[in-house]
Design an enzyme around this catalytic site. Structure first.
Site, short mmCIF file in Angstrom:
data_model
loop_
_atom_site.label_atom_id
_atom_site.label_comp_id
_atom_site.label_asym_id
_atom_site.label_seq_id
_atom_site.Cartn_x
_atom_site.Cartn_y
_atom_site.Cartn_z
N ASP A 56 0.81 -1.21 0.00
CA ASP A 56 0.00 0.00 0.00
C ASP A 56 0.85 1.26 0.00
O ASP A 56 2.08 1.20 0.12
CB ASP A 56 -0.97 0.01 1.20
N ASN A 125 -7.09 -2.64 14.75
CA ASN A 125 -8.52 -2.86 14.46
C ASN A 125 -8.71 -4.05 13.51
O ASN A 125 -9.79 -4.26 12.98
CB ASN A 125 -9.15 -1.59 13.88
N HIS A 127 -7.08 -4.50 10.61
CA HIS A 127 -6.88 -4.24 9.18
C HIS A 127 -5.62 -4.93 8.66
O HIS A 127 -4.69 -5.20 9.40
CB HIS A 127 -6.90 -2.74 8.85
N GLU A 132 -9.69 -1.72 5.81
CA GLU A 132 -10.22 -1.44 7.13
C GLU A 132 -11.44 -2.32 7.43
O GLU A 132 -12.00 -2.93 6.51
CB GLU A 132 -10.64 0.05 7.19
C1 GLP Z 1 -0.50 0.40 8.53
C2 GLP Z 1 -0.11 -0.29 7.20
C3 GLP Z 1 -0.22 -1.78 7.28
C4 GLP Z 1 0.47 -2.25 8.54
C5 GLP Z 1 -0.31 -1.79 9.74
C6 GLP Z 1 0.33 -2.14 11.07
O1 GLP Z 1 -1.71 1.06 8.44
N1 GLP Z 1 -0.84 0.21 6.08
O2 GLP Z 1 0.29 -2.38 6.11
O3 GLP Z 1 0.57 -3.65 8.56
O4 GLP Z 1 -0.59 -0.40 9.68
O5 GLP Z 1 1.32 -1.22 11.40
P1 GLP Z 1 2.34 -1.41 12.58
O6 GLP Z 1 3.26 -2.50 12.16
O7 GLP Z 1 3.05 -0.08 12.66
O8 GLP Z 1 1.58 -1.73 13.79
#
Ligand code: GLP
Length: 230
Positions: A56, A125, A127, A132
């Site tokens: 993404d 959450n 995702h 989402e």
């Molecule tokens: C973000 C990214 C995801 C990622 C997630 C978790 O929103 N778009 O691809 O896996 O959050 O992030 P973190 O590893 O900082 O907890």
């Protein structure tokens, strides 16, 4: 968690030198990328033929923006290994025609034969990528709205919370589920509840990561805290 994840990627690339890797960003995989750079420096992994597709990108952030995922990937991995520039794919957050960009991105994945190993983190959450809660499982790469929770968490990385984009370009759940293998990573106690819910709870649109229960080849690597409820 990071060492084990890096070893899984290493084994994948040793077995298939032109592997198509689906890469993720966020805090979770930073240690894994560090490990990969170390393995590379020891001469045990060669990225020359590896193809990468990132999950993404924030909509509206140019590739050189400090918080863009383009920049993240360069700073965590690409600057230090021999991956070829032309083999790197990350959605363009400032493409003129976003619809066309999303379609092109999705097609490009299949032009390379599809993703061999997709790395995933999980949002608190539930995702995955920027899919989402409530996201359609049939979604392919597209432009989506970020939840307020996701924006609030992202704000810690931005100078001003108002700068956090409201939308993102993301591989859809369908795109992710088509990967041949998936590696899900989670660390820290704030991921314990959601990781348990996603993997042991009901399969529901409200927890996008719960779709992974339906994938035939998922490896889950958790640190002690994230795995504390299992
Ligand atoms: C973000 C990214 C995801 C990622 C997630 C978790 O929103 N778009 O691809 O896996 O959050 O992030 P973190 O590893 O900082 O907890």
């Amino acid at each position: 968690m990071s060492c084990e994840a890096a070893r899984i990627i290493d084994r994948q690339v040793l077995a298939k030198e032109d592997s198509v890797l689906g890469l993720s960003t966020g805090d979770t995989p930073t240690g894994m990328y560090k490990e990969l750079v170390q393995i590379y420096n020891c001469g045990l992994i060669d990225f020359f033929k590896v193809i990468t597709f990132n999950l993404d990108e924030y909509y509206g952030l140019p590739p050189d923006h400090p918080q863009s995922y383009h920049r993240y990937m360069r700073e965590k991995l690409f600057n230090y290994v021999n991956v070829q520039e032309g083999n790197i794919h990350i959605p363009d957050g400032v493409a003129k025609d976003i619809e066309e960009e999303c379609g092109r991105y999705e097609e490009e994945i299949y032009r390379y034969g599809g993703i061999d190993l997709q790395i995933l983190g999980i949002g608190p959450n539930g995702h995955i990528a920027f899919n989402e809660p409530g996201s359609d499982w049939g979604m392919i790469t597209g432009l989506v709205k970020l939840s307020e929770e996701t924006r609030r968490r992202a704000a810690t990385h931005f100078r001003d919370p108002a700068e956090v984009p409201t939308q993102g370009i993301t591989m859809g759940i369908k795109t992710i589920m088509k990967a041949r293998k998936i590696l899900l990573l989670a660390s820290g106690k704030d991921k314990a509840k959601i990781t348990f819910e996603a993997l042991k709870g009901p399969i529901t649109k409200q927890v996008p990561a719960s779709t992974l229960q339906l994938h035939p080849r998922v490896t889950i690597v958790l640190d002690k805290e994230a795995g504390s409820l299992f």
